[in-house]
Design a protein around this motif. Structure first.
Motif, PDB file in Angstrom:
ATOM      1  N   ARG A 249      40.606  46.552  47.878  1.00 26.15           N
ATOM      2  CA  ARG A 249      41.287  46.048  46.685  1.00 26.15           C
ATOM      3  C   ARG A 249      41.676  47.187  45.741  1.00 26.15           C
ATOM      4  O   ARG A 249      42.799  47.234  45.225  1.00 26.15           O
ATOM      5  CB  ARG A 249      40.390  45.055  45.952  1.00 26.15           C
ATOM      6  CG  ARG A 249      41.049  44.413  44.728  1.00 26.15           C
ATOM      7  CD  ARG A 249      40.038  43.671  43.899  1.00 26.15           C
ATOM      8  NE  ARG A 249      39.222  42.791  44.717  1.00 26.15           N
ATOM      9  CZ  ARG A 249      37.944  42.507  44.485  1.00 26.15           C
ATOM     10  NH1 ARG A 249      37.326  43.071  43.448  1.00 26.15           N
ATOM     11  NH2 ARG A 249      37.276  41.686  45.258  1.00 26.15           N
ATOM     12  N   GLU A 252      44.488  49.290  47.253  1.00 29.36           N
ATOM     13  CA  GLU A 252      45.765  48.587  47.126  1.00 29.36           C
ATOM     14  C   GLU A 252      46.258  48.598  45.682  1.00 29.36           C
ATOM     15  O   GLU A 252      47.466  48.715  45.427  1.00 29.36           O
ATOM     16  CB  GLU A 252      45.616  47.146  47.619  1.00 29.36           C
ATOM     17  CG  GLU A 252      45.423  47.025  49.111  1.00 29.36           C
ATOM     18  CD  GLU A 252      45.139  45.596  49.543  1.00 29.36           C
ATOM     19  OE1 GLU A 252      45.080  44.715  48.656  1.00 29.36           O
ATOM     20  OE2 GLU A 252      44.977  45.358  50.751  1.00 29.36           O
ATOM     21  N   LEU A 253      45.322  48.472  44.745  1.00 29.53           N
ATOM     22  CA  LEU A 253      45.680  48.498  43.333  1.00 29.53           C
ATOM     23  C   LEU A 253      46.276  49.855  42.963  1.00 29.53           C
ATOM     24  O   LEU A 253      47.283  49.931  42.248  1.00 29.53           O
ATOM     25  CB  LEU A 253      44.449  48.213  42.473  1.00 29.53           C
ATOM     26  CG  LEU A 253      44.640  48.248  40.956  1.00 29.53           C
ATOM     27  CD1 LEU A 253      45.635  47.177  40.529  1.00 29.53           C
ATOM     28  CD2 LEU A 253      43.298  48.032  40.256  1.00 29.53           C
ATOM     29  N   TRP A 256      49.788  50.069  44.497  1.00 27.61           N
ATOM     30  CA  TRP A 256      50.712  49.222  43.748  1.00 27.61           C
ATOM     31  C   TRP A 256      51.074  49.857  42.411  1.00 27.61           C
ATOM     32  O   TRP A 256      52.229  49.839  41.983  1.00 27.61           O
ATOM     33  CB  TRP A 256      50.085  47.856  43.526  1.00 27.61           C
ATOM     34  CG  TRP A 256      50.918  46.948  42.655  1.00 27.61           C
ATOM     35  CD1 TRP A 256      51.935  46.141  43.046  1.00 27.61           C
ATOM     36  CD2 TRP A 256      50.806  46.799  41.228  1.00 27.61           C
ATOM     37  NE1 TRP A 256      52.460  45.478  41.965  1.00 27.61           N
ATOM     38  CE2 TRP A 256      51.794  45.862  40.838  1.00 27.61           C
ATOM     39  CE3 TRP A 256      49.971  47.353  40.261  1.00 27.61           C
ATOM     40  CZ2 TRP A 256      51.951  45.491  39.516  1.00 27.61           C
ATOM     41  CZ3 TRP A 256      50.140  46.978  38.938  1.00 27.61           C
ATOM     42  CH2 TRP A 256      51.126  46.046  38.567  1.00 27.61           C
ATOM     43  N   GLN A 260      54.789  51.196  40.691  1.00 26.47           N
ATOM     44  CA  GLN A 260      55.368  50.713  39.434  1.00 26.47           C
ATOM     45  C   GLN A 260      55.746  51.859  38.499  1.00 26.47           C
ATOM     46  O   GLN A 260      55.977  51.642  37.308  1.00 26.47           O
ATOM     47  CB  GLN A 260      54.371  49.787  38.718  1.00 26.47           C
ATOM     48  CG  GLN A 260      53.842  48.648  39.551  1.00 26.47           C
ATOM     49  CD  GLN A 260      54.938  47.805  40.150  1.00 26.47           C
ATOM     50  OE1 GLN A 260      55.815  47.330  39.437  1.00 26.47           O
ATOM     51  NE2 GLN A 260      54.894  47.619  41.467  1.00 26.47           N
ATOM     52  N   LYS A 288      38.681  41.152  39.128  1.00 23.21           N
ATOM     53  CA  LYS A 288      39.914  40.529  38.652  1.00 23.21           C
ATOM     54  C   LYS A 288      39.687  39.832  37.316  1.00 23.21           C
ATOM     55  O   LYS A 288      38.711  39.098  37.170  1.00 23.21           O
ATOM     56  CB  LYS A 288      40.428  39.527  39.690  1.00 23.21           C
ATOM     57  CG  LYS A 288      40.877  40.168  40.990  1.00 23.21           C
ATOM     58  CD  LYS A 288      41.408  39.125  41.948  1.00 23.21           C
ATOM     59  CE  LYS A 288      41.855  39.753  43.250  1.00 23.21           C
ATOM     60  NZ  LYS A 288      42.386  38.756  44.209  1.00 23.21           N
ATOM     61  N   PRO A 289      40.587  40.029  36.332  1.00 24.15           N
ATOM     62  CA  PRO A 289      41.696  40.976  36.396  1.00 24.15           C
ATOM     63  C   PRO A 289      41.214  42.411  36.203  1.00 24.15           C
ATOM     64  O   PRO A 289      40.347  42.675  35.357  1.00 24.15           O
ATOM     65  CB  PRO A 289      42.586  40.548  35.227  1.00 24.15           C
ATOM     66  CG  PRO A 289      41.623  39.974  34.237  1.00 24.15           C
ATOM     67  CD  PRO A 289      40.551  39.301  35.049  1.00 24.15           C
ATOM     68  N   VAL A 303      45.493  43.723  35.342  1.00 23.82           N
ATOM     69  CA  VAL A 303      46.210  43.380  36.560  1.00 23.82           C
ATOM     70  C   VAL A 303      45.422  42.308  37.292  1.00 23.82           C
ATOM     71  O   VAL A 303      44.305  42.553  37.751  1.00 23.82           O
ATOM     72  CB  VAL A 303      46.401  44.618  37.462  1.00 23.82           C
ATOM     73  CG1 VAL A 303      47.192  44.246  38.711  1.00 23.82           C
ATOM     74  CG2 VAL A 303      47.097  45.735  36.691  1.00 23.82           C
ATOM     75  N   SER A 304      45.991  41.111  37.395  1.00 21.78           N
ATOM     76  CA  SER A 304      45.264  39.992  37.993  1.00 21.78           C
ATOM     77  C   SER A 304      45.456  39.896  39.484  1.00 21.78           C
ATOM     78  O   SER A 304      44.635  39.300  40.187  1.00 21.78           O
ATOM     79  CB  SER A 304      45.713  38.671  37.336  1.00 21.78           C
ATOM     80  OG  SER A 304      47.103  38.488  37.474  1.00 21.78           O
ATOM     81  N   SER A 305      46.543  40.427  40.017  1.00 22.10           N
ATOM     82  CA  SER A 305      46.816  40.298  41.452  1.00 22.10           C
ATOM     83  C   SER A 305      46.121  41.372  42.252  1.00 22.10           C
ATOM     84  O   SER A 305      45.599  42.336  41.688  1.00 22.10           O
ATOM     85  CB  SER A 305      48.318  40.358  41.705  1.00 22.10           C
ATOM     86  OG  SER A 305      48.857  41.575  41.271  1.00 22.10           O
TER      87      SER A 305
END
Length: 305
Positions: A249, A252-253, A256, A260, A288-289, A303-305
């Motif tokens: 996670r 990936e965060l 991501w 951005q 999360k978040p 960031v929640s996703s």
């Protein structure tokens, strides 16, 4: 390029949390080792909340000594009023390298039922140890604690009658762990077999008196070596899975977040007149978040996703 290293931030977070719980991390431990040790600690600690207590019919009707009866009532009062139950659990709770094989296998907690603090300085802050233990299970994602039964320490940890009690009192707890499409297994392990399999790090499938085929409710144990390279009794499958999920996670965060760049650079340029290369992003919390702080401006992003 802005400073972004969320994996290093994650390691700092886990080191800090482990230190706050008591045990100091060994210098040089990698992130994977730190995470598993941390998860092994926090999963074995009952949350400090006001529990909704449910007792099995077996426990309600059981004949207990006055000492154990009083200890049980005191424990229930503490649980329902939201007191810390740590004094009632094993003194090994402070050891992040201890593998509670019953907990890893069935997900059961065991509690001592003393009524006063133990005078032994080696057990400072813990309740007096009792030979008879209360076995319980916490419902996932709820505030309900199911008190299964009281059994002597010897034999209690491998006593499959505890599974029978759950089946007859709260069968819904077994539903997520029930194997579908199989009516019976060729060999149903005895209680002694359960103990042997746990030590060997083998995942045990068993059949209840009601005919259910069960996977381990706690996830089981692995045959892998160990958090600190010294253990030989395996580790928790659940801890292994959760550690992998957290690392994935956060990785990936980070990816991501870097993707951005244009959007974030424009936002910080317009709001704070800061260039992208001057910024330093740090992950503060990975749950999360996720909480990410830009250290130059103090701006916090969620960031929640």
């Amino acid at each position: 390029m802005a400073s972004i290293n969320f994996m290093a931030d994650l390691q700092e977070i886990i080191i800090r949390r482990l230190s706050n719980l008591g045990p100091l991390p060994t210098p040089g431990e990698d992130l994977d080792t730190l995470l598993i040790r941390y998860l092994n600690l926090i999963r074995r600690m009952p949350p400090v909340i006001c529990w909704n207590i449910k007792q099995s019919k077996d426990l309600i009707s059981k004949s207990l000594s006055e000492e154990i009866h009083n200890g049980l009532q005191q424990f229930i009062e503490k649980a329902e009023s939201g007191q810390d139950l740590k004094p009632h659990i094993s003194t090994r709770i402070n050891n992040p390298d201890y593998n509670d094989t019953m907990f890893s296998d069935w997900g059961f907690f065991h509690f001592h039922l003393g009524t006063t603090l133990d005078p032994d300085p080696r057990r400072y802050g813990f309740i007096q140890r009792t030979n008879e233990l209360l076995f319980a299970i916490l419902a996932p994602n709820s505030e309900t604690m199911y008190l299964i039964d009281v059994h002597p320490h010897t034999g209690g940890f491998i006593n499959q009658d505890l599974l029978r009690i759950i089946e007859e009192n709260w069968e819904e707890l077994l539903d997520p762990h029930t194997v579908r499409g199989i009516d019976e297994i060729d060999y149903n392990p005895s209680d002694n077999d359960i103990g042997i399999f746990r030590k060997a790090g083998l995942v045990t499938i068993s059949q209840t008196p009601g005919g259910r085929i069960l996977f381990p409710m706690g996830g089981g144990n692995t045959t892998a070596g160990t958090y600190n390279k010294k253990r030989t009794d395996g580790t928790s499958v659940k801890d292994r899975e959760d550690a992998d999920k957290i690392i994935s996670r956060v990785r990936e965060l980070e990816n991501w977040f870097i993707q951005q760049r244009n959007t974030l650079a424009s936002e910080f340029k317009n709001t704070y007149s800061k260039e992208w290369d001057d910024l330093h992003f740090k992950i503060i919390s990975f749950e999360k978040p996720a909480e990410i702080k830009e250290l130059i401006t103090g701006h916090i992003l969620f960031v929640s996703s």
